[in-house]
Enzyme design. Structure first.
Site, PDB file in Angstrom:
ATOM      1  N   ASN A  89      81.526 117.768 107.961  1.00  0.00           N
ATOM      2  CA  ASN A  89      82.164 118.822 108.750  1.00  0.00           C
ATOM      3  C   ASN A  89      81.676 118.779 110.179  1.00  0.00           C
ATOM      4  OD1 ASN A  89      80.646 121.458 109.748  1.00  0.00           O
ATOM      5  ND2 ASN A  89      79.563 120.727 107.909  1.00  0.00           N
ATOM      6  N   ALA A  90      82.532 119.264 111.051  1.00  0.00           N
ATOM      7  CA  ALA A  90      82.146 119.503 112.440  1.00  0.00           C
ATOM      8  C   ALA A  90      82.898 120.752 112.866  1.00  0.00           C
ATOM      9  CB  ALA A  90      82.500 118.317 113.337  1.00  0.00           C
ATOM     10  N   ASN A 136      68.742 128.571 113.356  1.00  0.00           N
ATOM     11  CA  ASN A 136      69.452 127.298 113.237  1.00  0.00           C
ATOM     12  C   ASN A 136      69.099 126.442 114.441  1.00  0.00           C
ATOM     13  OD1 ASN A 136      71.213 125.181 113.173  1.00  0.00           O
ATOM     14  ND2 ASN A 136      73.056 126.409 112.848  1.00  0.00           N
ATOM     15  N   CYS A 149      71.887 121.979 113.935  1.00  0.00           N
ATOM     16  CA  CYS A 149      73.266 121.564 113.686  1.00  0.00           C
ATOM     17  C   CYS A 149      73.501 120.170 114.282  1.00  0.00           C
ATOM     18  CB  CYS A 149      74.227 122.571 114.311  1.00  0.00           C
ATOM     19  SG  CYS A 149      75.932 122.111 114.051  1.00  0.00           S
ATOM     20  N   LYS A 157      65.384 126.619 109.978  1.00  0.00           N
ATOM     21  CA  LYS A 157      66.166 125.624 109.230  1.00  0.00           C
ATOM     22  C   LYS A 157      66.060 124.279 109.924  1.00  0.00           C
ATOM     23  CE  LYS A 157      70.683 124.974 107.073  1.00  0.00           C
ATOM     24  NZ  LYS A 157      71.995 125.616 106.860  1.00  0.00           N
ATOM     25  N   ASN A 184      69.522 120.994 107.014  1.00  0.00           N
ATOM     26  CA  ASN A 184      70.888 121.137 107.492  1.00  0.00           C
ATOM     27  C   ASN A 184      71.630 119.837 107.151  1.00  0.00           C
ATOM     28  OD1 ASN A 184      73.214 121.986 109.025  1.00  0.00           O
ATOM     29  ND2 ASN A 184      71.856 123.190 110.325  1.00  0.00           N
ATOM     30  N   GLY A 204      73.497 119.625  98.597  1.00  0.00           N
ATOM     31  CA  GLY A 204      74.115 118.973  97.445  1.00  0.00           C
ATOM     32  C   GLY A 204      73.940 119.666  96.116  1.00  0.00           C
TER      33      GLY A 204
HETATM   34  C1  LIG Z   1      81.714 123.904 106.534  1.00  0.00           C
HETATM   35  C2  LIG Z   1      80.242 124.026 106.786  1.00  0.00           C
HETATM   36  C3  LIG Z   1      79.774 124.841 107.808  1.00  0.00           C
HETATM   37  C4  LIG Z   1      78.420 124.960 108.062  1.00  0.00           C
HETATM   38  N1  LIG Z   1      77.999 125.805 109.043  1.00  0.00           N
HETATM   39  C5  LIG Z   1      76.660 126.001 109.236  1.00  0.00           C
HETATM   40  C6  LIG Z   1      76.182 126.945 110.174  1.00  0.00           C
HETATM   41  O1  LIG Z   1      76.936 127.623 110.846  1.00  0.00           O
HETATM   42  N2  LIG Z   1      74.838 127.081 110.312  1.00  0.00           N
HETATM   43  C7  LIG Z   1      73.945 126.370 109.567  1.00  0.00           C
HETATM   44  O2  LIG Z   1      72.738 126.559 109.706  1.00  0.00           O
HETATM   45  N3  LIG Z   1      74.367 125.460 108.654  1.00  0.00           N
HETATM   46  C8  LIG Z   1      75.707 125.265 108.478  1.00  0.00           C
HETATM   47  N4  LIG Z   1      76.129 124.348 107.531  1.00  0.00           N
HETATM   48  C9  LIG Z   1      75.131 123.609 106.751  1.00  0.00           C
HETATM   49  C10 LIG Z   1      74.880 124.251 105.404  1.00  0.00           C
HETATM   50  O3  LIG Z   1      74.366 125.545 105.550  1.00  0.00           O
HETATM   51  C11 LIG Z   1      73.929 123.396 104.560  1.00  0.00           C
HETATM   52  O4  LIG Z   1      72.687 123.295 105.223  1.00  0.00           O
HETATM   53  C12 LIG Z   1      74.448 121.998 104.338  1.00  0.00           C
HETATM   54  O5  LIG Z   1      75.843 122.003 104.156  1.00  0.00           O
HETATM   55  C13 LIG Z   1      73.793 121.295 103.152  1.00  0.00           C
HETATM   56  O6  LIG Z   1      73.989 121.997 101.952  1.00  0.00           O
HETATM   57  P1  LIG Z   1      75.199 121.704 100.920  1.00  0.00           P
HETATM   58  O7  LIG Z   1      75.134 120.252 100.569  1.00  0.00           O
HETATM   59  O8  LIG Z   1      74.939 122.622  99.771  1.00  0.00           O
HETATM   60  O9  LIG Z   1      76.455 122.035 101.636  1.00  0.00           O
HETATM   61  C14 LIG Z   1      77.490 124.224 107.287  1.00  0.00           C
HETATM   62  C15 LIG Z   1      77.955 123.377 106.271  1.00  0.00           C
HETATM   63  C16 LIG Z   1      79.298 123.270 106.009  1.00  0.00           C
HETATM   64  C17 LIG Z   1      79.755 122.351 104.927  1.00  0.00           C
END
Ligand SMILES: Cc1cc2nc3c(=O)[nH]c(=O)nc-3n(C[C@H](O)[C@H](O)[C@H](O)COP(=O)(O)O)c2cc1C
Ligand SMILES: Cc1cc2nc3c(=O)[nH]c(=O)nc-3n(C[C@H](O)[C@H](O)[C@H](O)COP(=O)(O)OP(=O)(O)OC[C@H]3O[C@@H](n4cnc5c(N)ncnc54)[C@H](O)[C@@H]3O)c2cc1C
Ligand SMILES: Cc1cc2nc3c(=O)[nH]c(=O)nc-3n(C[C@H](O)[C@H](O)[C@H](O)COP(=O)(O)OP(=O)(O)OC[C@H]3O[C@@H](n4cnc5c(N)ncnc54)[C@H](O)[C@@H]3O)c2cc1C
Ligand SMILES: Cc1cc2nc3c(=O)[nH]c(=O)nc-3n(C[C@H](O)[C@H](O)[C@H](O)COP(=O)(O)O)c2cc1C
Ligand code: FES
Ligand code: FES
Lengths: 296, 320, 320, 296
Positions: free
Chosen positions: B79-80, B135, B138, B173, B202, B255
């Protein structure tokens, strides 16, 4: 390995909802001065789509925007959507030529649910402004399934009546309304719907798409008759697959992109419907229901 | 600890992250569902121990153009989003609506300067969050990712934030990175400056290109990798942080799909976990599902309390 | 360029990595099939443009205890072989057997000191390899991984090796890392010291734990992640290295399964690629399969020569 | 998404071959003074295994070693293997108790191919030393399919005759050979096989497992009769799934763990069979064919 997920309304392929299928635009047709229909061949989407579902359309290098599916044909795997030129992405889209490449992911969300039986009465479709695309697709399917179809179609003025001929071909009755009176009754699609409801109150169900103010107005009206009403909503969408939360409209976390865009009107109680929307930053704003164009 | 009327309490699952007590160790990750109060509320009702808000800054951000999300091989996600957010002022009502319903909310903050971080954090605190997650990580907002890899800058931010947040716990984080020595340094610097927990990781910096159009698949060009693909990398990071002997708890992210995945993070050294992409792959009922799976695991292994698992991975004693 | 009698020549696919000319841009990665000459020979007969040997050192290494390999979610693979190898002396016959059949062989070398690297490399050169790839990047052999993250040490190794290898091209294989600034520094240091190509990436450091036995799934405890999961991370690394303006070619590695994946790496800036885990997922006929897919791509896009694709990713111009 | 891969001999699930299924040892039986049979319940393996295939057995915290499947039962998903105590991992295995946990991945490789028809003659099984486990499993299946089975079983001395009773229960004829003459003829399993071949030369096929010197000797012998011969080989294995190349035995890249461990004797022409092996470093060594125990 989890490949498919089940949602309340059935399985959605993670693969198709999250990965673009890129291909050339086969045909571009001007429908009205501000709308064009784009035709691509994507058999995987054509085979699985149903009316009311939408696509995320990727204009490479520009942006990705949600667009309702306006038609499919199984032969050739044809998928169409119909876009109004309203801003940066849609004007880039309008500037494209046949042969240029687009990426589509979908079909996304949950669409209209047509009654199982064709004996409960005709179906009423109410299309306002640019709300015609999903409804034109839905009338195709409804008529193919043997339903009788009536349409209330509204636009600002005669040239803007989107899919008028397509509706007239399929529907038993089409009532036109224009803001300026240049065709049909002077008024909105809701006025046209009222006209139909008043002459024939035995509709099995009503399906509507258009500016949210119009949908809200229709919802208020329909309680009088009463007919089950399904409306297709629009919200600013970032992911389109229920992850980011940008399109959530109530405390149950209903996502327009996943549980919607089509909702039974009852499920919209205590929601943002008709009241609030979010802009591209996620800011919660009053919905401008006086402006007929709402998010479109 | 706010108990959730829709979910039966299971004392074996309750965990403490410093002074923050949670009904169970799963937390909704930042950026997922959390733009809207309805997303925070519904994840909690499904059984999340807490929820993290969308990351929010002082000023509104539109975020990156689309596509903002793309699925890759094997349930990986990239994602971005570009951290779209309406700015703390406009976002506060979403938090307050959730807090009012009793939802344990963690506020996620960003800033372009340490002072901005502190301002956002203090506003979050006033809206009733249990903790603030900074945060600094990112991967598609360059300045943040680089900030989070620099121990001194992180210490600066933490110091200023701690000074303005009246004892409310501050979490940090970490960036999605394989540079463990540096992650440990950042965590240690943050600990000395007063954070109450380390969140790791992250998303990881990544790139995917569509070969037909020869264009990056995401509108921002680059993006962050999440989902099952990154789990072994994040579990390793948690393990390295744990072995470094931090005194504060670690929250694992990356994950997680099942209760078993949660247990794996705990064994590596985590006290709790966050779940993001799992909401897509296992639907938004993932919290009730993982909750049941964790409870089954405890029963099967006759474990009294889930916190006993933290750091219990058996050392195989190979010296590479 | 040694052409392979079992594979028809397609001039559109031929690439040059400095002075090394290959029939096509796919290379068998080190550690896969290459313990035995039969593995090197069969991969070439299937259509690999070249093959890299198992990494070999001065003295024999037994490697790590088992499990040495484990499959994770979504076709990800984790391994901790521990670079078993019989030492350069005993391994030379395997290389010579392959070279004798006309196989374009790249020798992979490790050493515990720069001098050891040079000794191994010079023996490889005498056995007839086209180039030597320096493995300074195995994530489950700590000393190597750390070496590869340090620009000065890498420059030292390269300088000594170049002095002993009579102009045969030296390649350097970078660690699986998300630390791009550092990877770029290492690549630049290696370039200045005289390497002819950069290979990116080795496997990423990772950990997976079996929750039933609470034991790491690999015998070495930790391991290296490979396969489709790491592709977006390695593609990003290649893109960052390419944008840094190196004058030497980049060889991409990580998660390649299809011809399309090869093209993706080229668009990001690679001149050629290596394939490892793909041999498992798409069987050892992966080279003939990807070869056909690359040829089809060139035909469909009316591209004269595959090298035209290198670095051609369109910039979307977003500034994060 | 590629989940299954096809090998020359059929599909192998990537998932099962690469991921351990961990469970308690249900039963441990001493078969001979140096061998024990371990029973676990792994329905996924029991359902898909065939004789000659093997497992990678993970002894948590110690090592992982290849072991032939020696029996399966569909009811209860029972899987068994039978291990001789020869070194570090196998002695750790022998020290384990019922209830202790092991991880199994498999079934790996390709096993014996039994003739389709039962009319072409009886099947000859030649088991030397610790070669009995895959052959005992194979005779179970052969007899169930209606084949007549003869067995030549050899060991150093009477107590080491592995699965003697199991063979005697299933086979029409069992000829025993011991090095020390403590039972049957004095000699090897190949001598016992010669005995059988000389009284009845109409065998449909021969299947053998044991020290490689013995297999090589049998292969030389069998050309006289001639009967199709399949042999099960052992090589040092690091991955067990065809990736690392440690067990490759010829220039075609044949991997004992993937294309084998069972090979038709013809496919072993121009290979390391009977000549060379690799140790744990990958070093290519002469196979010690005088020592009856070879890799076991
Ligand atoms: C669509 C999306 C948006 C995200 N937005 C943020 C965010 O605004 N702030 C943040 O700290 N992490 C953000 N993340 C990261 C997640 O909080 C998490 O650290 C990362 O996706 C890894 O966990 P996962 O594999 O369970 O998704 C985002 C992830 C995704 C997929
Ligand atoms: C489910 C759904 C189905 C739709 N179907 C159609 C259709 O069939 N035909 C059609 O013409 N339009 C449709 N739209 C609206 C269409 O997506 C917007 O008109 C388009 O995104 C505008 O992009 P732009 O860059 O040209 O305009 P901009 O200049 O970005 O903005 C113009 C207006 O479009 C809206 N908008 C912009 N981006 C988005 C987005 N990502 N999601 C939602 N709204 C956005 C905003 O409200 C904005 O005020 C649909 C929207 C949704 C949510
Ligand atoms: C396909 C196959 C099927 C087998 N089936 C059986 C069986 O049913 N019953 C049985 O008792 N044995 C079987 N073996 C042999 C068994 O794997 C070895 O005895 C065991 O690995 C020895 O391990 P260790 O640590 O106890 O001995 P070590 O002390 O490590 O070594 C003793 C000897 O065992 C061999 N060996 C060790 N590790 C391996 C390995 N990873 N792969 C291959 N050989 C190895 C070596 O030749 C070594 O000389 C089989 C081997 C293979 C390849
Ligand atoms: C089983 C296995 C063994 C490996 N051994 C080596 C090695 O000896 N030397 C080396 O430089 N890389 C080694 N690697 C790394 C690969 O060469 C490659 O860089 C990595 O696996 C990423 O590519 P892939 O995703 O195509 O496998 C090994 C990888 C695997 C899976
Ligand atoms: S657009 Fe992301 S949840 Fe609906
Ligand atoms: S053991 Fe690795 S290829 Fe056979």
């Amino acid at each position: 390995m989890i490949q498919e997920r089940k949602t309340k309304k059935g399985p959605i392929s993670l693969k198709h909802g999250l990965r673009h299928i890129v291909g050339p635009i086969l045909q571009i047709r001007e429908e009205t001065p501000r709308t064009k229909t784009f035709t691509l061949s994507v058999p995987d989407i054509a085979r699985t789509a149903s009316p009311g579902q939408f696509l995320m359309v990727w204009i490479p290098g520009i942006d990705e925007i949600p667009m309702s599916i306006s038609a499919t044909k199984n032969s050739g795997g044809i998928v169409e959507f119909t876009a109004a030129n309203v801003g940066e992405a849609t004007s880039a889209l309008h500037a494209m030529k046949e042969g240029d490449q687009l990426g589509l992911r979908g079909p996304l969300g949950h669409g209209f649910t047509l009654p199982r039986s064709v004996d409960k009465g005709p179906l009423l479709f109410v299309a306002g402004g640019c709300g015609s695309p999903p409804l034109a697709y839905a009338t195709d399917i409804a008529v193919r399934k043997g339903h009788e179809v009536h349409v209330a179609l509204g636009a600002s003025s005669r040239p803007e009546l989107l899919f008028r001929h397509r509706f007239e071909e399929k529907a038993q009755k089409v009532i036109i309304a224009t803001d300026d009176g240049s065709d049909g009754i002077q008024g909105t699609s809701v006025d046209a719907a009222t006209f139909l409801l008043d002459i024939d109150t035995k509709y099995a169900a009503c399906f509507a798409c258009g500016p949210e103010g119009m949908l809200f107005h229709l919802a208020e009206l329909i309680v009088k008759y009463p007919i089950p009403l399904q409306v297709s909503l629009e919200r600013y969408m970032k992911c389109g697959v229920g992850l980011c939360g940008h399109c959530i409209i109530n405390d149950q976390g209903a996502r327009v992109c996943l549980e919607g865009p089509v909702f039974n009107i009852e499920s919209l109680k205590d929601s943002d419907f008709g009241r609030l929307k979010r802009d591209s930053t996620g800011k919660h704003l009053p919905l401008d229901t006086t402006d007929g164009s709402s998010t479109r | 600890m706010t108990s959730n009327s829709e979910v039966e309490t299971d004392p074996r699952l309750q965990v403490k992250i410093g002074s923050v007590e949670l009904e169970n160790p799963t937390i909704l990750a930042s950026g997922v569902l959390g733009v809207a109060s309805g997303g925070l509320i519904s994840a909690w009702k499904d059984g999340a121990g807490a929820v993290v808000t969308k990351t929010v800054g002082l000023k509104p951000r539109v975020g990156h153009p689309g596509p903002r999300i793309v699925g890759l091989h094997g349930d990986s996600l990239m994602n971005a989003m570009g951290i779209p957010n309406p700015g703390i002022g406009e976002y506060l009502p979403e938090i307050k609506a959730a807090v009012k319903q009793g939802v344990p909310v963690i506020g996620s903050a960003l800033g372009s300067t340490p002072k901005e971080f502190a301002t956002v954090a203090s506003k979050l605190v006033r809206s009733g969050v249990l903790a603030v997650e900074l945060n600094v990580s990112c991967p598609h907002v360059d300045s943040l990712y680089l900030l989070g890899m620099d121990p001194d800058s992180v210490a600066d931010v933490v110091t200023q934030v701690v000074g303005k947040t009246k004892g409310v716990p501050i979490w940090i984080k970490l960036p999605g990175s394989t540079d463990y020595p540096r992650l440990v340094q950042v965590a240690q610097a943050a600990e000395s400056a007063g954070v109450a927990a380390i969140v790791a990781l992250n998303t990881l910096p990544a790139l995917a290109i569509d070969t037909e159009t020869q264009t990056p698949l995401l509108g921002a060009g680059i993006g962050g990798l999440s989902g099952p693909a990154i789990k072994p990398i994040a579990v390793r990071a948690v393990s390295e942080l744990y072995k470094a002997g931090l005194k504060i708890p670690i929250i694992g992210v990356g994950g997680i799909l099942t209760g078993d995945d949660v247990i794996e993070y705990l064994l590596a050294g985590a006290t709790a976990v966050e779940i993001g992409t799992g909401v897509l792959i296992r639907e938004s009922t993932i919290f009730s599902k993982t909750r049941k799976e964790m409870a089954d695991y405890l029963t099967r292994h006759e474990i009294q309390h889930i916190s006993e698992l933290t750091g219990c991975m058996k050392d195989v004693g190979v010296n590479p």
